[in-house]
Design a protein around this motif. Structure first.
Motif, short mmCIF file in Angstrom:
data_model
loop_
_atom_site.label_atom_id
_atom_site.label_comp_id
_atom_site.label_asym_id
_atom_site.label_seq_id
_atom_site.Cartn_x
_atom_site.Cartn_y
_atom_site.Cartn_z
N PRO A 190 -84.24 88.86 5.82
CA PRO A 190 -83.98 89.96 5.00
C PRO A 190 -82.52 90.76 5.13
N LEU A 191 -82.17 90.47 6.35
CA LEU A 191 -80.82 90.94 6.47
C LEU A 191 -79.65 89.85 5.86
N VAL A 192 -79.54 88.92 6.01
CA VAL A 192 -78.59 87.96 5.69
C VAL A 192 -78.79 86.99 4.28
N PHE A 193 -80.15 86.48 4.37
CA PHE A 193 -80.40 85.55 3.23
C PHE A 193 -80.73 86.34 1.86
N VAL A 194 -80.36 87.46 1.69
CA VAL A 194 -80.43 88.25 0.55
C VAL A 194 -79.17 87.93 -0.15
N ASN A 195 -78.20 87.37 0.64
CA ASN A 195 -77.02 86.85 0.10
C ASN A 195 -76.79 85.44 -0.27
N PRO A 196 -76.47 85.02 -1.71
CA PRO A 196 -76.75 83.65 -2.24
C PRO A 196 -75.76 82.86 -1.43
N LEU A 197 -74.48 83.46 -0.98
CA LEU A 197 -73.61 82.56 -0.21
C LEU A 197 -74.12 81.94 1.09
N VAL A 198 -74.89 82.94 1.80
CA VAL A 198 -75.78 82.24 2.81
C VAL A 198 -76.93 81.55 2.58
N SER A 199 -77.77 81.83 1.52
CA SER A 199 -79.01 81.10 1.40
C SER A 199 -78.93 80.19 0.33
N VAL A 200 -78.07 80.13 -0.58
CA VAL A 200 -78.17 79.07 -1.79
C VAL A 200 -76.76 78.00 -1.32
N PHE A 201 -75.90 78.62 -1.46
CA PHE A 201 -74.67 77.70 -1.44
C PHE A 201 -74.48 76.62 -0.49
N PRO A 202 -74.79 77.12 0.88
CA PRO A 202 -75.08 75.96 2.02
C PRO A 202 -75.99 74.93 1.65
N ARG A 203 -77.22 75.34 1.02
CA ARG A 203 -78.10 74.19 0.90
C ARG A 203 -77.44 73.09 -0.37
N ILE A 204 -77.05 73.84 -1.11
CA ILE A 204 -76.43 72.94 -2.22
C ILE A 204 -75.28 71.81 -1.89
N MET A 205 -74.53 72.50 -0.86
CA MET A 205 -73.28 71.59 -0.14
C MET A 205 -74.25 70.57 0.69
N ILE A 206 -75.26 70.97 1.13
CA ILE A 206 -75.69 69.35 2.03
C ILE A 206 -75.80 68.52 1.23
N GLY A 207 -76.53 68.66 -0.22
CA GLY A 207 -76.74 67.26 -0.84
C GLY A 207 -75.47 66.95 -1.34
N LEU A 208 -74.39 67.55 -1.53
CA LEU A 208 -73.11 67.11 -2.13
C LEU A 208 -72.41 66.20 -1.03
N VAL A 209 -72.32 66.98 0.27
CA VAL A 209 -71.55 66.11 1.35
C VAL A 209 -72.30 65.14 1.93
N ALA A 210 -73.76 64.81 1.97
CA ALA A 210 -74.65 64.07 2.30
C ALA A 210 -74.17 62.76 1.24
N GLY A 211 -74.42 63.01 0.24
CA GLY A 211 -74.35 62.31 -0.86
C GLY A 211 -73.01 61.66 -1.21
N TRP A 212 -71.76 62.30 -1.02
CA TRP A 212 -70.64 61.75 -1.28
C TRP A 212 -70.26 60.97 0.04
N THR A 213 -70.54 61.44 1.31
CA THR A 213 -70.47 60.66 2.43
C THR A 213 -71.15 59.41 2.69
N PHE A 214 -72.23 59.25 2.19
CA PHE A 214 -73.00 57.90 2.01
C PHE A 214 -72.33 57.03 1.25
N MET A 215 -71.99 57.65 -0.08
CA MET A 215 -71.54 56.83 -1.25
C MET A 215 -70.10 56.23 -0.73
#
Length: 200
Positions: free
Chosen positions: A83-108
């Motif tokens: 409740p202190l940090v994950f209320v910020n989408p930059l902390v809770s949402v953005f990194p999770r999206i980037m996991i998929g992009l980085v892993a997918g691009w790296t594998f390809m």
């Protein structure tokens, strides 16, 4: 043929999305509480999606996880830190999206260069997990260098960087190792089935 492929892709994407929802809501399945922190296994599902279906679908599943993390921070937090940090989408949402992009691009990119799927998967999994750890901890330090957050970690503000660095060494490396082992084990047969389905 194209319609069949699209239907199959949507079906697999729906299954993986359902899995990540279950992981997030079932205690000890997706988030394992360790003190003020929560060791996650959800990143592995995002990485598997990115390897099997590509970076865009990986980002979608990662985004679902991120939105759930954001909602849980308000409704029923998974840790005292949430409740202190994950209320910020930059902390809770953005990194999770980037996991998929980085892993997918790296594998390809690696598979295109070296034609070796296992090593490409392992490296993609490690970088995907690293992306999540670095972005989450980095944004916590940048946006929440506060006494309240430091108190959750059991340190004062001047030692917050050291505490976050220790988490990177412990939780971060554990999550990278987990991803490097589990993601290829699941993604390899699933990718073969997907390729056969697309070829038929």
């Amino acid at each position: 043929m194209r319609k069949k492929r699209s239907t199959y892709r949507i079906s697999i994407l729906a299954i993986l999305t359902a899995i990540i929802v279950l992981q997030d809501f079932i205690p000890m399945l997706g988030n394992i509480p360790i003190g003020p922190l929560s060791l996650t296994t959800l990143h592995v599902t995002v990485i598997i999606t990115a390897i099997v279906l590509g970076p865009v679908d990986g980002a979608i599943v990662g985004g679902v996880w991120g939105v759930l993390t954001w909602i849980r921070a308000f409704a029923f937090p998974s840790s005292p830190l949430a409740p202190l940090v994950f209320v910020n989408p930059l902390v809770s949402v953005f990194p999770r999206i980037m996991i998929g992009l980085v892993a997918g691009w790296t594998f390809m990119a690696l598979f295109k260069l070296f034609k070796h799927s296992l090593s490409s998967m392992v490296i993609a999994a490690i970088l995907g997990a690293l992306t999540n750890t670095v972005l989450v901890l980095g944004f916590i330090y940048i946006f929440y260098h506060t006494p309240e957050v430091a108190k959750v970690y059991g340190v004062n503000v001047s030692n917050l960087f050291k505490a976050l660095s220790a988490i990177f060494v412990t939780n971060g490396l554990a999550e990278m190792l987990m991803a490097a082992i589990i993601a290829p084990l699941i993604a390899t047969p699933l990718r073969k089935v997907t390729q056969r389905q697309q070829a038929s």
